[in-house]
Enzyme design. Structure first.
Site, PDB file in Angstrom:
ATOM      1  N   PRO A  10      87.838  63.780  49.514  1.00  0.00           N
ATOM      2  CA  PRO A  10      88.516  65.017  49.888  1.00  0.00           C
ATOM      3  C   PRO A  10      88.161  65.540  51.282  1.00  0.00           C
ATOM      4  CG  PRO A  10      86.840  65.444  48.227  1.00  0.00           C
ATOM      5  CD  PRO A  10      86.996  63.952  48.317  1.00  0.00           C
ATOM      6  N   ASN A  11      89.187  66.054  51.929  1.00  0.00           N
ATOM      7  CA  ASN A  11      89.114  66.678  53.259  1.00  0.00           C
ATOM      8  C   ASN A  11      88.939  65.685  54.403  1.00  0.00           C
ATOM      9  OD1 ASN A  11      89.313  69.468  52.360  1.00  0.00           O
ATOM     10  ND2 ASN A  11      87.272  69.154  51.494  1.00  0.00           N
ATOM     11  N   ARG A  18      88.454  68.909  61.694  1.00  0.00           N
ATOM     12  CA  ARG A  18      87.554  69.603  60.778  1.00  0.00           C
ATOM     13  C   ARG A  18      86.120  69.566  61.300  1.00  0.00           C
ATOM     14  NH1 ARG A  18      85.146  66.558  55.564  1.00  0.00           N
ATOM     15  NH2 ARG A  18      84.175  68.388  54.655  1.00  0.00           N
ATOM     16  N   TYR A  23      81.421  66.291  62.173  1.00  0.00           N
ATOM     17  CA  TYR A  23      82.085  65.038  61.783  1.00  0.00           C
ATOM     18  C   TYR A  23      82.707  64.260  62.941  1.00  0.00           C
ATOM     19  CZ  TYR A  23      81.419  67.049  57.168  1.00  0.00           C
ATOM     20  OH  TYR A  23      80.854  67.578  56.043  1.00  0.00           O
ATOM     21  N   ASN A  72      83.546  56.743  51.122  1.00  0.00           N
ATOM     22  CA  ASN A  72      82.956  58.025  51.496  1.00  0.00           C
ATOM     23  C   ASN A  72      83.490  59.020  50.468  1.00  0.00           C
ATOM     24  OD1 ASN A  72      82.111  60.443  52.468  1.00  0.00           O
ATOM     25  ND2 ASN A  72      82.746  60.078  54.584  1.00  0.00           N
ATOM     26  N   ALA A  75      82.750  65.476  49.377  1.00  0.00           N
ATOM     27  CA  ALA A  75      82.070  66.470  48.528  1.00  0.00           C
ATOM     28  C   ALA A  75      81.841  65.961  47.105  1.00  0.00           C
ATOM     29  CB  ALA A  75      82.869  67.769  48.515  1.00  0.00           C
ATOM     30  N   GLU A  96      78.245  53.121  49.944  1.00  0.00           N
ATOM     31  CA  GLU A  96      78.548  54.547  50.120  1.00  0.00           C
ATOM     32  C   GLU A  96      78.263  54.928  51.560  1.00  0.00           C
ATOM     33  OE1 GLU A  96      76.015  56.960  47.635  1.00  0.00           O
ATOM     34  OE2 GLU A  96      76.473  58.786  48.768  1.00  0.00           O
ATOM     35  N   HIS A  98      78.491  58.008  54.776  1.00  0.00           N
ATOM     36  CA  HIS A  98      78.695  59.401  55.195  1.00  0.00           C
ATOM     37  C   HIS A  98      78.638  59.470  56.704  1.00  0.00           C
ATOM     38  CE1 HIS A  98      78.366  60.743  51.103  1.00  0.00           C
ATOM     39  NE2 HIS A  98      77.341  59.939  50.968  1.00  0.00           N
ATOM     40  N   LEU A  99      79.538  60.220  57.283  1.00  0.00           N
ATOM     41  CA  LEU A  99      79.536  60.419  58.736  1.00  0.00           C
ATOM     42  C   LEU A  99      78.267  61.157  59.160  1.00  0.00           C
ATOM     43  CD1 LEU A  99      83.194  61.541  58.593  1.00  0.00           C
ATOM     44  CD2 LEU A  99      82.483  59.748  60.183  1.00  0.00           C
ATOM     45  N   SER A 100      77.968  62.239  58.442  1.00  0.00           N
ATOM     46  CA  SER A 100      76.789  63.047  58.764  1.00  0.00           C
ATOM     47  C   SER A 100      75.589  62.548  57.969  1.00  0.00           C
ATOM     48  CB  SER A 100      77.067  64.515  58.435  1.00  0.00           C
ATOM     49  OG  SER A 100      77.289  64.678  57.038  1.00  0.00           O
ATOM     50  N   ARG A 105      71.029  68.083  56.096  1.00  0.00           N
ATOM     51  CA  ARG A 105      71.929  69.240  55.995  1.00  0.00           C
ATOM     52  C   ARG A 105      71.506  70.150  54.835  1.00  0.00           C
ATOM     53  NH1 ARG A 105      77.927  67.416  56.206  1.00  0.00           N
ATOM     54  NH2 ARG A 105      78.158  69.658  56.556  1.00  0.00           N
ATOM     55  N   ARG A 109      73.483  69.056  49.577  1.00  0.00           N
ATOM     56  CA  ARG A 109      74.018  67.733  49.974  1.00  0.00           C
ATOM     57  C   ARG A 109      72.968  66.636  49.858  1.00  0.00           C
ATOM     58  NH1 ARG A 109      78.973  69.147  52.442  1.00  0.00           N
ATOM     59  NH2 ARG A 109      78.832  71.191  53.425  1.00  0.00           N
TER      60      ARG A 109
HETATM   61  C1  DQA Z   1      80.413  63.733  54.042  1.00  0.00           C
HETATM   62  C2  DQA Z   1      79.221  64.624  53.636  1.00  0.00           C
HETATM   63  C3  DQA Z   1      79.566  65.487  52.437  1.00  0.00           C
HETATM   64  O1  DQA Z   1      78.455  66.311  52.081  1.00  0.00           O
HETATM   65  C4  DQA Z   1      80.740  66.383  52.759  1.00  0.00           C
HETATM   66  O2  DQA Z   1      81.111  67.130  51.620  1.00  0.00           O
HETATM   67  C5  DQA Z   1      81.905  65.650  53.332  1.00  0.00           C
HETATM   68  C6  DQA Z   1      81.676  64.540  54.261  1.00  0.00           C
HETATM   69  C7  DQA Z   1      80.142  62.941  55.340  1.00  0.00           C
HETATM   70  O3  DQA Z   1      80.871  61.986  55.603  1.00  0.00           O
HETATM   71  O4  DQA Z   1      79.234  63.290  56.121  1.00  0.00           O
HETATM   72  O5  DQA Z   1      83.059  66.011  53.100  1.00  0.00           O
HETATM   73  O6  DQA Z   1      80.628  62.774  53.006  1.00  0.00           O
END
Ligand code: DQA
Length: 144
Positions: A10-11, A18, A23, A72, A75, A96, A98-100, A105, A109
């Protein structure tokens, strides 16, 4: 040919617009193009899927016929037992990404419900988390 499914949660359709300080400025299309470029050079074929809906992601995983998954979960990383169970049931390599750096954080998370059932996790390298993740995934598939 090795077939890999790339899932964006999502997102992530909003990438590039965003929270760019977290990101980055790349869009999902840029990221997918980069993944495709590497996949082609490694002799792999990628299918891309993005959804903002947990159940749709669960069904996509369950119905997929691929040798590995790069995901990825966004959330849903922190909340989704359903996605975890779907990945666990596949019994194929999963990476798995994650960008961040989720561990640098907010505390909520820091916990990934997905991490215990995947082959490995890459977090904090921006767009490169996906490209490193793809290489790691192909390595895990070929090592099988
Ligand atoms: C994320 C990290 C998640 O905590 C966050 O909800 C995201 C992006 C990342 O790619 O850093 O939507 O997965």
């Amino acid at each position: 040919m090795t077939k890999v499914l790339v899932i964006h949660g999502p997102n992530l359709d909003m990438l590039g617009r965003r929270e760019r300080q977290i990101y980055g400025t790349d869009t999902i299309e840029n990221i997918n193009n980069e993944i495709s470029r590497i996949a082609v050079s490694e002799g792999a074929d990628c299918e891309f899927y993005q959804s903002n809906h947990e159940g749709d992601i669960v069904e996509k995983i369950g119905h997929s016929d691929v040798q590995g998954i790069l995901i990825n979960p966004a959330a849903y990383t922190h909340t989704s037992l359903a996605i975890r169970d779907a990945l666990s049931a596949k019994e194929i390599p999963v990476v798995e990404v994650h960008l961040s750096n989720i561990y640098a954080r907010e505390e909520f998370r820091h916990k990934s419900l997905i991490a215990p059932v995947v082959t490995g996790q890459i977090s904090g390298f921006g767009k490169n988390s996906y490209t490193f993740g793809l290489k790691a995934l192909l390595g895990a598939i070929h090592a099988k």
